[in-house]
Design a protein around this motif. Structure first.
Motif, PDB file in Angstrom:
ATOM      1  N   LEU A 326      36.548   8.972 -51.045  1.00 22.64           N
ATOM      2  CA  LEU A 326      37.968   9.267 -50.918  1.00 22.64           C
ATOM      3  C   LEU A 326      38.531   9.810 -52.227  1.00 22.64           C
ATOM      4  CD1 LEU A 326      39.535   6.351 -48.877  1.00 22.64           C
ATOM      5  CD2 LEU A 326      39.098   8.671 -48.128  1.00 22.64           C
ATOM      6  N   ILE A 330      43.879   7.896 -53.374  1.00 24.90           N
ATOM      7  CA  ILE A 330      43.839   7.045 -52.190  1.00 24.90           C
ATOM      8  C   ILE A 330      42.939   5.843 -52.433  1.00 24.90           C
ATOM      9  CG2 ILE A 330      43.127   6.929 -49.766  1.00 24.90           C
ATOM     10  CD1 ILE A 330      43.881   9.827 -49.468  1.00 24.90           C
ATOM     11  N   ILE A 389      45.780   6.145 -45.995  1.00 23.78           N
ATOM     12  CA  ILE A 389      45.592   7.410 -45.283  1.00 23.78           C
ATOM     13  C   ILE A 389      46.613   7.540 -44.170  1.00 23.78           C
ATOM     14  CG2 ILE A 389      43.990   8.676 -43.782  1.00 23.78           C
ATOM     15  CD1 ILE A 389      41.704   7.438 -45.418  1.00 23.78           C
ATOM     16  N   ARG A 393      49.500  10.429 -43.705  1.00 23.93           N
ATOM     17  CA  ARG A 393      49.650  11.292 -42.554  1.00 23.93           C
ATOM     18  C   ARG A 393      51.045  11.172 -41.958  1.00 23.93           C
ATOM     19  NH1 ARG A 393      43.840  10.207 -39.461  1.00 23.93           N
ATOM     20  NH2 ARG A 393      42.572  11.487 -40.882  1.00 23.93           N
TER      21      ARG A 393
END
Length: 397
Positions: A326, A330, A389, A393
């Motif tokens: 990642l 993050i 994550i 989003r």
């Protein structure tokens, strides 16, 4: 400025440049540093050419098609090679790519530049413009000693002097090679080293690496050796007694030392590879996951502790996967999971192993609770990454 040219500073520098330091000749180390710094061509005096060095050049990643051997009759070829100026680097020096990179990066610079640290050895690392390069071409092609002439050029010309951003050490006599060796090994640590790595593992691994650089062993072979030793530690923790668990800690320490040596060997002998990095990560993950599972199986006789161990082992593997692949923003966070990332903080993992040994000896009834804590803790990192994550989003939409 695409060309770097190795030169001989005095009559003894050719012999010094051919002597191996930490398994590779100084001349080869200069070639690799120049290539990795961005030199498209690395020109080398023919006086340094030998079958052994040519074999090493052919086997060293990054030097393919870049090395040009210079002979006394190659003056015109040298002039064409350095028509736009070049970077002059003494062959008997120990220098890092990050030290040379700034001198090669700015092709619009019209001022000749030297590294201040290189002047101490009487063999300047010097970026010269086209006029100076053309004037030096015959001497460079013939491999004539140029240290004195370049020092006079530095003293008589208003050059720009810059401070080295990395290692820069010039060898003037054989006695200096011991210091070059010390500097190479002292710089083998990485930014990811923990306190245990720095004060224990590296001190032991450097001694092992000093032996390995004199052998045909490859870094990947050493990695596989660390896997075998690490699996021995896993076996020691499987249905462990207090004694076998204590032995397992020692075997795990040996595996960590060997694991450090594979990277040290790769960096010292220019055998770094993407395969090696993936293999090293996979082996660490297998060993840590196996140890977590082994401790859980030893914690109790029922199926429940085995399930807890499987969950903990899977959590370690998932956390390792997320931590490696990642993006850093993050993958790294101020969470409990962040502290347990990859269970790869070896300081923390040693604490876990030693806690297991002590509890197995004095309070075995507490071990199922320890296994449960580890299983839950190993999940927190990758779960935190998934949540980040998802939040990213959501914000993007």
């Amino acid at each position: 400025m695409a060309a770097a040219v190795l030169y001989l500073s005095d009559g003894g520098s050719a012999a010094l440049a051919a002597i191996p330091v930490a398994g590779r000749p100084l001349a080869l180390r200069v070639m690799v540093a120049a290539a990795r710094a961005g030199a498209g061509i690395v020109a080398v005096p023919a006086l340094l050419r030998s079958p052994a060095l040519e074999r090493l050049v052919g086997r060293t990643r990054g030097l393919e098609g870049r090395v040009r051997w210079l002979g006394a009759g190659d003056t015109d070829a040298v002039r064409a090679l350095i028509a736009g100026g070049c970077l002059l680097v003494p062959a008997a020096t120990l220098v890092e790519a990050r030290t040379l990179a700034p001198l090669l990066a700015d092709s619009t610079e019209t001022t000749e530049t030297t590294l201040t640290e290189s002047l101490e050895a009487g063999a300047p690392i010097l970026r010269v413009m086209a006029d100076t390069a053309r004037r030096l071409a015959p001497a460079l092609a013939a491999g004539e000693p140029l240290g004195g002439a370049l020092m006079r050029h530095v003293e008589s010309t208003r050059l720009k002097q810059v401070t080295a951003s990395g290692l820069c050490f010039g060898a003037r006599a054989r006695a200096d090679l011991a210091e070059a060796d010390r500097l190479l090994y002292a710089g083998l640590g990485t930014d990811n080293d923990t306190g245990v790595d720095e004060y224990l593992h590296r001190r032991l691994s450097r001694r092992l690496t000093r032996v390995l650089v004199r052998t045909p062993a490859t870094p990947n072979q050493v990695s596989l050796l660390s896997l075998g030793i690490g699996l021995g530690a896993v076996w020691a923790f499987w249905h462990a007694t207090p004694l076998s668990a204590a032995v397992g800690v020692v075997v795990y320490l040996v595996a960590c030392v060997v694991d450090h040596s594979d990277g040290e060997l790769a960096r010292l002998t220019f055998q770094e590879s993407r395969l090696g990095a993936h293999l090293d990560w996979a082996i660490d993950t297998v060993i840590h996951s196996g140890l977590v599972l082994g401790m859980a199986v030893s914690a109790g006789a029922g199926a429940a502790t085995t399930v807890i161990g499987v969950v903990g082992s899977a959590g370690v593997a998932l956390s390792a996967l997320f931590a490696r692949y990642l993006p850093r923003e993050i993958a790294v966070g101020e969470t409990v999971g962040g502290a347990l990332k990859n269970m790869g903080n070896r300081d923390l993992f040693y604490l876990l192993l030693l806690s297991f040994v002590v509890l197995r000896w004095v309070a075995p009834a507490v071990l199922p609770a320890l296994a449960l804590v580890v299983a839950l803790g190993s999940q927190s990192y990758w779960i935190a990454c998934v949540n980040r994550i998802r939040r990213g989003r959501t914000a993007a939409s």
